[in-house]
Design a protein around this motif. Structure first.
Motif, PDB file in Angstrom:
ATOM      1  N   ALA A  26      28.572  52.337  46.915  1.00  0.00           N
ATOM      2  CA  ALA A  26      27.336  51.573  46.737  1.00  0.00           C
ATOM      3  C   ALA A  26      27.559  50.285  45.967  1.00  0.00           C
ATOM      4  O   ALA A  26      26.706  49.394  45.970  1.00  0.00           O
ATOM      5  CB  ALA A  26      26.295  52.438  46.023  1.00  0.00           C
ATOM      6  N   VAL A  27      28.705  50.167  45.278  1.00  0.00           N
ATOM      7  CA  VAL A  27      29.005  48.955  44.506  1.00  0.00           C
ATOM      8  C   VAL A  27      29.660  47.953  45.451  1.00  0.00           C
ATOM      9  O   VAL A  27      30.867  47.831  45.506  1.00  0.00           O
ATOM     10  CB  VAL A  27      29.941  49.271  43.324  1.00  0.00           C
ATOM     11  CG1 VAL A  27      30.149  48.018  42.463  1.00  0.00           C
ATOM     12  CG2 VAL A  27      29.368  50.386  42.470  1.00  0.00           C
ATOM     13  N   GLY A  28      28.887  47.266  46.192  1.00  0.00           N
ATOM     14  CA  GLY A  28      29.411  46.337  47.180  1.00  0.00           C
ATOM     15  C   GLY A  28      28.509  45.135  47.294  1.00  0.00           C
ATOM     16  O   GLY A  28      28.271  44.421  46.315  1.00  0.00           O
ATOM     17  N   VAL A  29      27.973  44.913  48.482  1.00  0.00           N
ATOM     18  CA  VAL A  29      27.140  43.739  48.731  1.00  0.00           C
ATOM     19  C   VAL A  29      25.948  43.672  47.784  1.00  0.00           C
ATOM     20  O   VAL A  29      25.655  42.617  47.206  1.00  0.00           O
ATOM     21  CB  VAL A  29      26.656  43.731  50.195  1.00  0.00           C
ATOM     22  CG1 VAL A  29      25.573  42.680  50.394  1.00  0.00           C
ATOM     23  CG2 VAL A  29      27.819  43.462  51.143  1.00  0.00           C
ATOM     24  N   SER A  30      25.252  44.787  47.592  1.00  0.00           N
ATOM     25  CA  SER A  30      24.041  44.770  46.762  1.00  0.00           C
ATOM     26  C   SER A  30      24.353  44.407  45.313  1.00  0.00           C
ATOM     27  O   SER A  30      23.675  43.569  44.705  1.00  0.00           O
ATOM     28  CB  SER A  30      23.335  46.129  46.822  1.00  0.00           C
ATOM     29  OG  SER A  30      22.849  46.382  48.116  1.00  0.00           O
ATOM     30  N   ALA A  31      25.381  45.033  44.737  1.00  0.00           N
ATOM     31  CA  ALA A  31      25.738  44.761  43.348  1.00  0.00           C
ATOM     32  C   ALA A  31      26.279  43.346  43.189  1.00  0.00           C
ATOM     33  O   ALA A  31      25.964  42.647  42.219  1.00  0.00           O
ATOM     34  CB  ALA A  31      26.759  45.780  42.862  1.00  0.00           C
ATOM     35  N   THR A  32      27.099  42.909  44.156  1.00  0.00           N
ATOM     36  CA  THR A  32      27.646  41.547  44.107  1.00  0.00           C
ATOM     37  C   THR A  32      26.527  40.518  44.190  1.00  0.00           C
ATOM     38  O   THR A  32      26.533  39.509  43.473  1.00  0.00           O
ATOM     39  CB  THR A  32      28.648  41.333  45.254  1.00  0.00           C
ATOM     40  OG1 THR A  32      29.709  42.277  45.131  1.00  0.00           O
ATOM     41  CG2 THR A  32      29.221  39.928  45.225  1.00  0.00           C
ATOM     42  N   THR A  33      25.559  40.772  45.070  1.00  0.00           N
ATOM     43  CA  THR A  33      24.417  39.867  45.202  1.00  0.00           C
ATOM     44  C   THR A  33      23.659  39.759  43.892  1.00  0.00           C
ATOM     45  O   THR A  33      23.339  38.655  43.417  1.00  0.00           O
ATOM     46  CB  THR A  33      23.474  40.360  46.310  1.00  0.00           C
ATOM     47  OG1 THR A  33      24.161  40.338  47.562  1.00  0.00           O
ATOM     48  CG2 THR A  33      22.230  39.489  46.395  1.00  0.00           C
ATOM     49  N   ALA A  34      23.354  40.902  43.278  1.00  0.00           N
ATOM     50  CA  ALA A  34      22.623  40.900  42.007  1.00  0.00           C
ATOM     51  C   ALA A  34      23.397  40.146  40.936  1.00  0.00           C
ATOM     52  O   ALA A  34      22.834  39.323  40.191  1.00  0.00           O
ATOM     53  CB  ALA A  34      22.359  42.341  41.568  1.00  0.00           C
ATOM     54  N   LEU A  35      24.697  40.399  40.835  1.00  0.00           N
ATOM     55  CA  LEU A  35      25.518  39.736  39.827  1.00  0.00           C
ATOM     56  C   LEU A  35      25.531  38.232  40.029  1.00  0.00           C
ATOM     57  O   LEU A  35      25.321  37.465  39.074  1.00  0.00           O
ATOM     58  CB  LEU A  35      26.947  40.295  39.900  1.00  0.00           C
ATOM     59  CG  LEU A  35      27.971  39.663  38.950  1.00  0.00           C
ATOM     60  CD1 LEU A  35      27.608  39.964  37.502  1.00  0.00           C
ATOM     61  CD2 LEU A  35      29.383  40.159  39.266  1.00  0.00           C
ATOM     62  N   GLN A  36      25.760  37.783  41.256  1.00  0.00           N
ATOM     63  CA  GLN A  36      25.863  36.348  41.500  1.00  0.00           C
ATOM     64  C   GLN A  36      24.535  35.630  41.303  1.00  0.00           C
ATOM     65  O   GLN A  36      24.492  34.516  40.764  1.00  0.00           O
ATOM     66  CB  GLN A  36      26.404  36.107  42.911  1.00  0.00           C
ATOM     67  CG  GLN A  36      27.855  36.535  43.079  1.00  0.00           C
ATOM     68  CD  GLN A  36      28.384  36.322  44.483  1.00  0.00           C
ATOM     69  OE1 GLN A  36      27.705  35.763  45.345  1.00  0.00           O
ATOM     70  NE2 GLN A  36      29.607  36.770  44.735  1.00  0.00           N
ATOM     71  N   LEU A  37      23.440  36.257  41.718  1.00  0.00           N
ATOM     72  CA  LEU A  37      22.141  35.601  41.567  1.00  0.00           C
ATOM     73  C   LEU A  37      21.721  35.499  40.103  1.00  0.00           C
ATOM     74  O   LEU A  37      21.129  34.504  39.686  1.00  0.00           O
ATOM     75  CB  LEU A  37      21.079  36.341  42.374  1.00  0.00           C
ATOM     76  CG  LEU A  37      21.240  36.280  43.893  1.00  0.00           C
ATOM     77  CD1 LEU A  37      20.121  37.041  44.581  1.00  0.00           C
ATOM     78  CD2 LEU A  37      21.271  34.833  44.386  1.00  0.00           C
TER      79      LEU A  37
END
Length: 328
Positions: A125-136
């Protein structure tokens, strides 16, 4: 090996479980036996091939890559001759092309070692969703300690990570969600939770330094009312409706004239952010929220569930059950 294959664009009816060849391992590649893969809205978008302009990159008549899926966790089965930091038998997580399958191969820098405190399902689950949240939050919003941050859509895949990451930055976090998800969002560390079925944050008196809008259920001008004079609004996709692309275009144009409006951001997974997310997980500051798991052959059901827009956290495909520890 078994894989979910898509030979044409369309609904989940275009997905088929099929036997295909195991992927080759290039000189710098890592072959992973996939234990779990996660599903996000992007998988649904790529499956439908809409908007049509997207097909310039993904394939004009049919998907360029017939096996969908991106985020995985599993065990390394083999490595290429030039791979130095990962060995067969290592448990890893990261991203690939073709996650909805029993095996996938990708360059070494697409993976990091799995945190010991996560299951394979959580690590996937630590993939696109987590990366998106971190970058935004970090790169777009530049969120700092003491700032007031509002996450609209706090119980979804990106939202559950965003609440926790914003808290790890020292922000005062308000999460917006439905009645049934209030306790979940509060358990993630949100300082305040707004139930959108009874309260409208755009009509309240609270003002925020940064708003991450994962839903798009208000107009951009309505949402900006809840900002402080120097606050910033970051739209993230505009929801699951057919008007999502229109929302993105409007946000892009508005950002040229309104200083409180940030333009939509293209998110890219990268090794550096995977390492940062691993550190947040290992420190206990971030824990993935799993909505539910589906077997590989029911990937179509998992994607339909995510596309409906009601997932609590991240939906996971259980490709191979995690090994059960031996009983002494």
């Amino acid at each position: 090996m078994q894989a979910i294959v898509q030979d044409r664009y369309g609904s989940t009816a275009a997905l088929e479980a099929r036997d295909v060849d195991k992927p080759a391992v290039g000189d710098g590649d890592v072959l992973v036996r996939i234990h779990a893969a996660s599903v996000h809205v992007g998988d649904w978008v790529l499956m439908t091939g809409s908007p049509l302009v997207m097909r310039i990159a993904t394939g004009l008549r049919k998907p360029k890559h017939p096996i969908p899926g991106t985020d995985v966790a599993g065990t390394v089965e083999a490595v290429g001759a030039s791979v130095k930091g990962i060995r067969p038998g290592d448990e890893v997580f990261g991203w690939v092309t073709g996650a909805f399958a029993e095996y996938a191969s990708a360059p070494e820098d697409h993976f990091v070692l799995k945190p010991a405190n996560l299951t394979f399902e959580q690590a996937a689950a630590v993939g696109v969703s987590a990366t998106t949240a971190l970058q935004l939050l970090r790169d777009q919003g530049k969120v700092q300690a003491g700032q007031k941050v509002l996450i609209n859509g706090a119980s979804g895949g990106v939202g559950t990570f965003a609440v926790q990451i914003a808290k790890s930055f020292g922000a005062e976090v308000t999460g917006v969600c439905s009645t049934g998800n209030v306790d979940l969002v509060r358990s993630l560390g949100a300082d305040h939770v707004i139930d959108y079925t009874t309260d409208d944050f755009t009509q309240g008196t609270a003002r925020y330094d940064f708003i991450l809008d994962n839903v798009g259920n208000h107009s951009l001008s309505q949402t900006r009312r809840a900002l402080s004079p120097t606050g910033k609004l970051q739209p993230n996709g505009g929801g699951h409706s057919g008007g999502a692309m229109g929302t993105l275009v409007q946000a892009m144009v508005t950002s040229l004239f309104v200083r409180q409006q940030l333009r939509p951001s293209v998110k890219f997974q990268n090794h550096q952010d995977l390492v940062a997310l691993k550190e947040l997980v290992e420190s206990g500051k971030v824990t993935p929220v799993i909505d539910g798991t589906y077997p590989l052959r029911e990937t179509h059901r998992a994607i339909d569930h995510v596309a409906a827009g009601h997932a609590r956290g991240t939906v996971v495909i259980n490709v191979a059950p995690s090994p059960t520890p031996a009983v002494a």
